[in-house]
Scaffold this active site. Structure first.
Site, mmCIF file in Angstrom:
data_model
loop_
_atom_site.group_PDB
_atom_site.id
_atom_site.type_symbol
_atom_site.label_atom_id
_atom_site.label_comp_id
_atom_site.label_asym_id
_atom_site.label_seq_id
_atom_site.Cartn_x
_atom_site.Cartn_y
_atom_site.Cartn_z
ATOM 1 N N GLY A 1 -4.187 -0.057 13.759
ATOM 2 C CA GLY A 1 -2.912 0.243 14.408
ATOM 3 C C GLY A 1 -2.035 -0.985 14.616
ATOM 4 C CG ASP B 1 -8.108 0.362 9.599
ATOM 5 O OD1 ASP B 1 -8.981 1.176 9.884
ATOM 6 O OD2 ASP B 1 -8.366 -0.812 9.241
ATOM 7 N N GLY C 1 0.776 -1.240 0.000
ATOM 8 C CA GLY C 1 0.000 0.000 0.000
ATOM 9 C C GLY C 1 0.806 1.288 0.000
ATOM 10 N NE ARG D 1 -1.826 -2.991 -4.358
ATOM 11 C CZ ARG D 1 -1.953 -3.156 -3.038
ATOM 12 N NH1 ARG D 1 -1.931 -2.115 -2.248
ATOM 13 N NH2 ARG D 1 -2.101 -4.346 -2.524
ATOM 14 C CG ASP E 1 -1.451 1.985 2.919
ATOM 15 O OD1 ASP E 1 -1.247 1.648 4.106
ATOM 16 O OD2 ASP E 1 -1.995 1.228 2.098
ATOM 17 C CE LYS F 1 -10.109 3.463 6.687
ATOM 18 N NZ LYS F 1 -10.611 2.103 6.399
ATOM 19 C CB THR G 1 0.202 -2.627 10.095
ATOM 20 O OG1 THR G 1 -0.842 -3.478 9.639
ATOM 21 C CG2 THR G 1 1.394 -2.742 9.165
ATOM 22 C CG LEU G 2 2.720 2.644 13.083
ATOM 23 C CD1 LEU G 2 3.807 2.677 12.011
ATOM 24 C CD2 LEU G 2 2.073 4.021 13.206
HETATM 25 P P1 IMP Z 1 -3.976 -1.670 10.503
HETATM 26 O O1 IMP Z 1 -2.958 -2.705 10.849
HETATM 27 O O2 IMP Z 1 -5.371 -2.115 10.796
HETATM 28 O O3 IMP Z 1 -3.694 -0.301 11.058
HETATM 29 O O4 IMP Z 1 -4.047 -1.593 8.955
HETATM 30 C C1 IMP Z 1 -3.120 -1.023 8.197
HETATM 31 C C2 IMP Z 1 -3.171 -1.634 6.828
HETATM 32 O O5 IMP Z 1 -4.494 -2.055 6.426
HETATM 33 C C3 IMP Z 1 -2.763 -0.592 5.849
HETATM 34 O O6 IMP Z 1 -1.376 -0.666 5.616
HETATM 35 C C4 IMP Z 1 -3.565 -0.937 4.612
HETATM 36 O O7 IMP Z 1 -2.807 -1.805 3.823
HETATM 37 C C5 IMP Z 1 -4.781 -1.666 5.109
HETATM 38 N N1 IMP Z 1 -5.990 -0.797 5.115
HETATM 39 C C6 IMP Z 1 -6.645 -0.310 6.188
HETATM 40 N N2 IMP Z 1 -7.678 0.465 5.826
HETATM 41 C C7 IMP Z 1 -7.684 0.463 4.485
HETATM 42 C C8 IMP Z 1 -8.522 1.111 3.496
HETATM 43 O O8 IMP Z 1 -9.460 1.862 3.768
HETATM 44 N N3 IMP Z 1 -8.188 0.862 2.195
HETATM 45 C C9 IMP Z 1 -7.153 0.062 1.822
HETATM 46 N N4 IMP Z 1 -6.342 -0.536 2.703
HETATM 47 C C10 IMP Z 1 -6.605 -0.340 4.020
HETATM 48 MG MG MG Z 2 -0.620 -1.955 4.203
#
Ligand code: IMP
Ligand code: MG
Length: 183
Positions: free
Chosen positions: A107, A105, A45, A167, A102, A133, A109-110
């Site tokens: 959190g 969301d 992403g 993408r 990117d 978000k 992943t980060l």
């Molecule tokens: P997290 O681990 O839930 O914070 O998600 C992060 C990852 O989820 C991002 O790096 C995106 O790849 C994917 N992601 C979360 N929300 C979206 C969205 O609205 N569109 C596309 N990818 C998303």
């Molecule tokens: Mg991602």
């Protein structure tokens, strides 16, 4: 079966370009002028965003780029939870690490990326996300640099996908998700 179609534009290419330039300028100002900066883009992403972001950094900064691969989405727009992350983490040692994703969301992943980077004795670790978000957070984590806060909508474009699609869009748009009636 789910079906997906493109919804309205949330962020136009021109405002993304402007914001990426601002983020690049702020990061450049905050980064030390000596020492190596290791930018870690989270695939897939963040590929488009990180490519634009590093080109905002001046020639006199010692900027290196590497990628980590993270995957947590099992299908469409539903996250599976703890992401699997692969990266050459040893490269973080002795460097100023900037993790670039990117979207922030839940959190997960980060926070996983930050934890893995910090284990390697980097000089510093910071993070930058294009989109945030806030409402969706499952773990307490914030990015040091945020492009835009957006509402809880699934978005695509500028590197973000939905089941691999869209993408390549220059704008960021929302996605309409519909469940097809089976028969
Ligand atoms: P997290 O681990 O839930 O914070 O998600 C992060 C990852 O989820 C991002 O790096 C995106 O790849 C994917 N992601 C979360 N929300 C979206 C969205 O609205 N569109 C596309 N990818 C998303
Ligand atoms: Mg991602």
């Amino acid at each position: 079966m789910m079906s997906y179609s493109l919804g309205p534009v949330l962020l136009k290419a021109s405002s993304i370009t402007r914001r990426v330039a601002e983020l690049g300028a702020r990061i450049t100002r905050d980064m030390p002028k000596c020492g190596q900066i290791l930018v870690v883009g989270v695939l897939n992403g963040a590929a488009v965003f990180v490519a634009d972001l590093i080109r905002q950094m001046p020639p006199d900064l010692d900027v290196r780029l590497m990628f980590a691969s993270a995957s947590s989405y099992k299908d469409g727009t539903e996250s599976e939870g703890a992401p699997k992350i692969q990266a050459d983490w040893k490269a973080a040692r002795g460097r100023h690490v900037l993790i670039v994703d990117d979207i922030l969301d839940t959190g997960l992943t980060l926070s996983t990326m930050l934890r893995k980077a910090r284990r390697q004795l980097p000089v510093s670790v910071r993070s930058c996300v294009l989109l945030d978000k806030k409402e969706r957070r499952k773990t307490k984590v914030e990015a040091d640099y945020v492009g835009f806060e957006i509402p809880d909508e699934f978005v695509v474009g500028y590197g973000l996908d939905c089941v691999g699609m869209w993408r390549h869009l220059r704008d960021i748009r929302s996605v309409k998700v519909e469940e097809d009636e089976g028969w």
